[in-house]
Design a protein around this motif. Structure first.
Motif, PDB file in Angstrom:
ATOM      1  N   ILE A  91      14.851   1.955  11.657  1.00  0.00           N
ATOM      2  CA  ILE A  91      13.579   1.550  11.051  1.00  0.00           C
ATOM      3  C   ILE A  91      12.532   2.594  11.426  1.00  0.00           C
ATOM      4  CG2 ILE A  91      11.866  -0.280  10.819  1.00  0.00           C
ATOM      5  CD1 ILE A  91      14.045  -2.221  11.888  1.00  0.00           C
ATOM      6  N   THR A  92      12.258   3.494  10.505  1.00  0.00           N
ATOM      7  CA  THR A  92      11.401   4.649  10.797  1.00  0.00           C
ATOM      8  C   THR A  92       9.968   4.464  10.334  1.00  0.00           C
ATOM      9  OG1 THR A  92      12.149   5.668   8.721  1.00  0.00           O
ATOM     10  CG2 THR A  92      13.312   6.292  10.749  1.00  0.00           C
ATOM     11  N   HIS A  93       9.720   3.582   9.363  1.00  0.00           N
ATOM     12  CA  HIS A  93       8.374   3.410   8.823  1.00  0.00           C
ATOM     13  C   HIS A  93       8.103   1.925   8.597  1.00  0.00           C
ATOM     14  CE1 HIS A  93       9.270   7.615   7.928  1.00  0.00           C
ATOM     15  NE2 HIS A  93       7.968   7.821   7.776  1.00  0.00           N
ATOM     16  N   ARG A  94       6.869   1.528   8.900  1.00  0.00           N
ATOM     17  CA  ARG A  94       6.470   0.129   8.731  1.00  0.00           C
ATOM     18  C   ARG A  94       5.165   0.056   7.950  1.00  0.00           C
ATOM     19  NH1 ARG A  94       8.926   0.676  13.662  1.00  0.00           N
ATOM     20  NH2 ARG A  94      10.471  -0.925  14.216  1.00  0.00           N
ATOM     21  N   PHE A  95       5.074  -0.942   7.063  1.00  0.00           N
ATOM     22  CA  PHE A  95       3.888  -1.122   6.231  1.00  0.00           C
ATOM     23  C   PHE A  95       3.550  -2.599   6.146  1.00  0.00           C
ATOM     24  CE2 PHE A  95       5.629   2.912   4.912  1.00  0.00           C
ATOM     25  CZ  PHE A  95       4.522   3.700   4.629  1.00  0.00           C
ATOM     26  N   GLY A  96       2.266  -2.867   5.883  1.00  0.00           N
ATOM     27  CA  GLY A  96       1.825  -4.221   5.604  1.00  0.00           C
ATOM     28  C   GLY A  96       2.059  -4.566   4.144  1.00  0.00           C
ATOM     29  N   PHE A  97       1.350  -5.612   3.666  1.00  0.00           N
ATOM     30  CA  PHE A  97       1.657  -6.153   2.341  1.00  0.00           C
ATOM     31  C   PHE A  97       0.464  -6.062   1.386  1.00  0.00           C
ATOM     32  CE2 PHE A  97       3.341  -9.965  -0.233  1.00  0.00           C
ATOM     33  CZ  PHE A  97       4.243  -9.166  -0.916  1.00  0.00           C
ATOM     34  N   SER A  98      -0.484  -5.166   1.665  1.00  0.00           N
ATOM     35  CA  SER A  98      -1.571  -4.938   0.709  1.00  0.00           C
ATOM     36  C   SER A  98      -1.053  -4.095  -0.453  1.00  0.00           C
ATOM     37  CB  SER A  98      -2.738  -4.215   1.380  1.00  0.00           C
ATOM     38  OG  SER A  98      -2.373  -2.879   1.703  1.00  0.00           O
ATOM     39  N   GLN A  99      -1.783  -4.081  -1.561  1.00  0.00           N
ATOM     40  CA  GLN A  99      -1.351  -3.323  -2.727  1.00  0.00           C
ATOM     41  C   GLN A  99      -1.139  -1.847  -2.380  1.00  0.00           C
ATOM     42  OE1 GLN A  99      -0.577  -4.438  -5.781  1.00  0.00           O
ATOM     43  NE2 GLN A  99      -0.094  -2.375  -6.511  1.00  0.00           N
ATOM     44  N   LYS A 100      -2.096  -1.257  -1.659  1.00  0.00           N
ATOM     45  CA  LYS A 100      -1.975   0.157  -1.310  1.00  0.00           C
ATOM     46  C   LYS A 100      -0.788   0.403  -0.388  1.00  0.00           C
ATOM     47  CE  LYS A 100      -4.513   4.152   0.441  1.00  0.00           C
ATOM     48  NZ  LYS A 100      -3.336   4.662   1.177  1.00  0.00           N
ATOM     49  N   GLU A 101      -0.606  -0.484   0.597  1.00  0.00           N
ATOM     50  CA  GLU A 101       0.515  -0.294   1.514  1.00  0.00           C
ATOM     51  C   GLU A 101       1.855  -0.439   0.814  1.00  0.00           C
ATOM     52  OE1 GLU A 101      -0.572  -1.704   5.912  1.00  0.00           O
ATOM     53  OE2 GLU A 101      -1.195  -3.167   4.400  1.00  0.00           O
ATOM     54  N   VAL A 102       1.944  -1.350  -0.139  1.00  0.00           N
ATOM     55  CA  VAL A 102       3.190  -1.492  -0.904  1.00  0.00           C
ATOM     56  C   VAL A 102       3.479  -0.207  -1.677  1.00  0.00           C
ATOM     57  CG1 VAL A 102       4.290  -2.694  -2.827  1.00  0.00           C
ATOM     58  CG2 VAL A 102       3.106  -4.009  -1.055  1.00  0.00           C
ATOM     59  N   GLU A 103       2.463   0.335  -2.325  1.00  0.00           N
ATOM     60  CA  GLU A 103       2.650   1.579  -3.077  1.00  0.00           C
ATOM     61  C   GLU A 103       3.040   2.725  -2.147  1.00  0.00           C
ATOM     62  OE1 GLU A 103      -0.965   2.204  -5.206  1.00  0.00           O
ATOM     63  OE2 GLU A 103      -0.706   0.443  -6.507  1.00  0.00           O
ATOM     64  N   ASP A 104       2.343   2.832  -1.011  1.00  0.00           N
ATOM     65  CA  ASP A 104       2.661   3.897  -0.057  1.00  0.00           C
ATOM     66  C   ASP A 104       4.070   3.745   0.498  1.00  0.00           C
ATOM     67  OD1 ASP A 104       0.130   4.910  -0.410  1.00  0.00           O
ATOM     68  OD2 ASP A 104      -0.687   4.073   1.461  1.00  0.00           O
ATOM     69  N   ALA A 105       4.490   2.512   0.727  1.00  0.00           N
ATOM     70  CA  ALA A 105       5.821   2.274   1.279  1.00  0.00           C
ATOM     71  C   ALA A 105       6.904   2.759   0.323  1.00  0.00           C
ATOM     72  CB  ALA A 105       6.003   0.786   1.580  1.00  0.00           C
ATOM     73  N   PHE A 106       6.754   2.431  -0.953  1.00  0.00           N
ATOM     74  CA  PHE A 106       7.776   2.847  -1.908  1.00  0.00           C
ATOM     75  C   PHE A 106       7.769   4.356  -2.119  1.00  0.00           C
ATOM     76  CE2 PHE A 106       8.125  -1.647  -2.893  1.00  0.00           C
ATOM     77  CZ  PHE A 106       9.482  -1.762  -3.150  1.00  0.00           C
ATOM     78  N   GLU A 107       6.602   4.978  -2.069  1.00  0.00           N
ATOM     79  CA  GLU A 107       6.542   6.436  -2.181  1.00  0.00           C
ATOM     80  C   GLU A 107       7.216   7.086  -0.977  1.00  0.00           C
ATOM     81  OE1 GLU A 107       5.697   8.398  -4.630  1.00  0.00           O
ATOM     82  OE2 GLU A 107       5.286   6.625  -5.876  1.00  0.00           O
ATOM     83  N   THR A 108       6.999   6.508   0.198  1.00  0.00           N
ATOM     84  CA  THR A 108       7.631   7.031   1.410  1.00  0.00           C
ATOM     85  C   THR A 108       9.143   6.923   1.320  1.00  0.00           C
ATOM     86  OG1 THR A 108       5.721   6.431   2.761  1.00  0.00           O
ATOM     87  CG2 THR A 108       7.801   6.768   3.917  1.00  0.00           C
ATOM     88  N   SER A 109       9.630   5.779   0.871  1.00  0.00           N
ATOM     89  CA  SER A 109      11.070   5.582   0.741  1.00  0.00           C
ATOM     90  C   SER A 109      11.671   6.513  -0.299  1.00  0.00           C
ATOM     91  CB  SER A 109      11.367   4.122   0.390  1.00  0.00           C
ATOM     92  OG  SER A 109      12.752   3.879   0.350  1.00  0.00           O
ATOM     93  N   ALA A 110      10.969   6.679  -1.422  1.00  0.00           N
ATOM     94  CA  ALA A 110      11.485   7.515  -2.506  1.00  0.00           C
ATOM     95  C   ALA A 110      11.538   8.988  -2.124  1.00  0.00           C
ATOM     96  CB  ALA A 110      10.633   7.324  -3.758  1.00  0.00           C
ATOM     97  N   ARG A 111      10.588   9.436  -1.293  1.00  0.00           N
ATOM     98  CA  ARG A 111      10.552  10.847  -0.891  1.00  0.00           C
ATOM     99  C   ARG A 111      11.716  11.204   0.006  1.00  0.00           C
ATOM    100  NH1 ARG A 111       4.968  10.118  -0.146  1.00  0.00           N
ATOM    101  NH2 ARG A 111       5.305   9.853   2.101  1.00  0.00           N
TER     102      ARG A 111
END
Length: 342
Positions: free
Chosen positions: A311-331
């Motif tokens: 588990i390398t990255h953690r995010f909350g559940f706000s709209q911006k954090e959800v978007e950032d999380a998926f971008e991080t995973s996709a990269r």
């Protein structure tokens, strides 16, 4: 919103749950590669998103409410959720291979909604209580770990099985961890990425081999892989699912050994099956998993497997954090498992 079993379908109701269901407050949800595929391309393999769909299926949470007939769980219990609801009537289900059920309703597989939500309602028998020393994040990791456990069961990995893993992504890494927990004495892992190989080495791989993406390099790389193993390769797991990874696995595995296809990178592949067949190399496939959560939780409780470093990255559940999380995973990059904490 509530889900209950009704004639093999999932139906939605407000404000009530079925007698054998539980309402779970989601606390940890991991991002899978399939989630990224659905978000970016609206499809994964032959599953196509045709209408708005909630994604997410690697999850754990806390019981908020239980149905009238639920005897094994109570509000406040921390649970990991197995995401697939099978029909329990077809031949596959009756034979115990419910993962092959043609009427499976699986979180975040169109058109079924997933678990990246504040609450879900799920059958109680698919919610597994976490041991006291297992965190909710680790509980969510039971889903990807189940893939590795099921693969090791299918390939009959044991204390005399030397294992090759093609691909050091999240599934390759959990397959490596599962193989070690099943007793594999020597494990070599192969990838194109230096960072992922270093992670694999830190997690306990006996040796690592960096390869290219060029098919012409297969003969030379097979020699390097066999040299790294320093003995015959009994079982190879292709956790990528590409022409090159499968071809390499088939060529590297000993005569009479097994190659297990875990990854689904390519829908169709051109691979050297005839030479492999002439050496009686068995090719087996896996699809998801069955009856793996109790064993996964025992591996985590006992310390035989530690998934926390994945588990390398953690995010909350706000709209911006959800978007950032998926971008991080996709990269990709140094991201292995991206986790939401709700």
């Amino acid at each position: 919103m509530t889900r209950v079993r009704d004639s093999g379908l999932i139906r939605c109701f407000l404000c009530q749950i079925g007698p054998y269901d539980v309402r779970v407050s989601m606390k940890a949800v991991g991002i899978c590669g399939s989630d990224v595929h659905y978000l970016k391309t609206l499809r994964c393999a032959h599953f196509v998103v045709k209408e708005p769909m909630v994604i997410g299926h690697e999850c754990a949470g806390i019981i908020e409410e239980v149905g009238s007939e639920v005897k094994t769980l109570v509000p406040g219990d921390r649970v990991a959720l197995e995401p697939g609801i099978s029909c329990w009537r077809c031949d596959h289900c009756k034979e115990g291979r419910y993962n092959l059920c043609p009427d499976m309703k699986f979180f975040a597989t169109p058109p079924v909604h997933g678990s990246l939500a504040n609450q879900v309602v799920h059958p109680a028998d698919l919610c597994f209580k976490l041991p006291d020393n297992v965190s909710l994040e680790e509980g969510a990791m039971c889903e990807p770990l189940s893939v590795g456990v099921h693969a090791c069961r299918r390939a009959n990995v044991g204390p005399e099985t030397n294992v090759l893993v093609m691909g050091a992504g999240p599934i390759g890494l959990v397959t490596m961890l599962a193989a070690r927990a099943f007793g594999a004495p020597r494990i070599v892992i192969v990838d194109v990425d230096d960072h992922r190989l270093s992670v694999a080495k830190d997690l306990g791989a006996d040796d690592i081999v960096k390869v290219s993406t060029d098919m012409k390099d297969i003969p030379e790389e097979v020699v390097l892989i066999q040299k790294a193993m320093a003995t015959e390769i009994d079982v190879s797991f292709d956790c990528a699912g590409f022409n090159k990874t499968m071809s390499t696995a088939l060529n590297a595995t000993r005569s009479g050994g097994k190659v297990c296809l875990v990854g689904m990178g390519h829908n169709e592949m051109t691979v050297p099956l005839t030479p492999a067949a002439a050496r009686e190399v068995d090719v087996i496939g896996i699809f998801r998993y069955k009856n793996t959560w109790p064993l996964c939780l025992e591996f985590l409780r006992s310390g035989k497997i530690d998934v926390k470093p994945l588990i390398t990255h953690r995010f909350g559940f706000s709209q911006k954090e959800v978007e950032d999380a998926f971008e991080t995973s996709a990269r990709g990059g140094n991201a292995i498992k991206v986790m939401f904490n709700l």
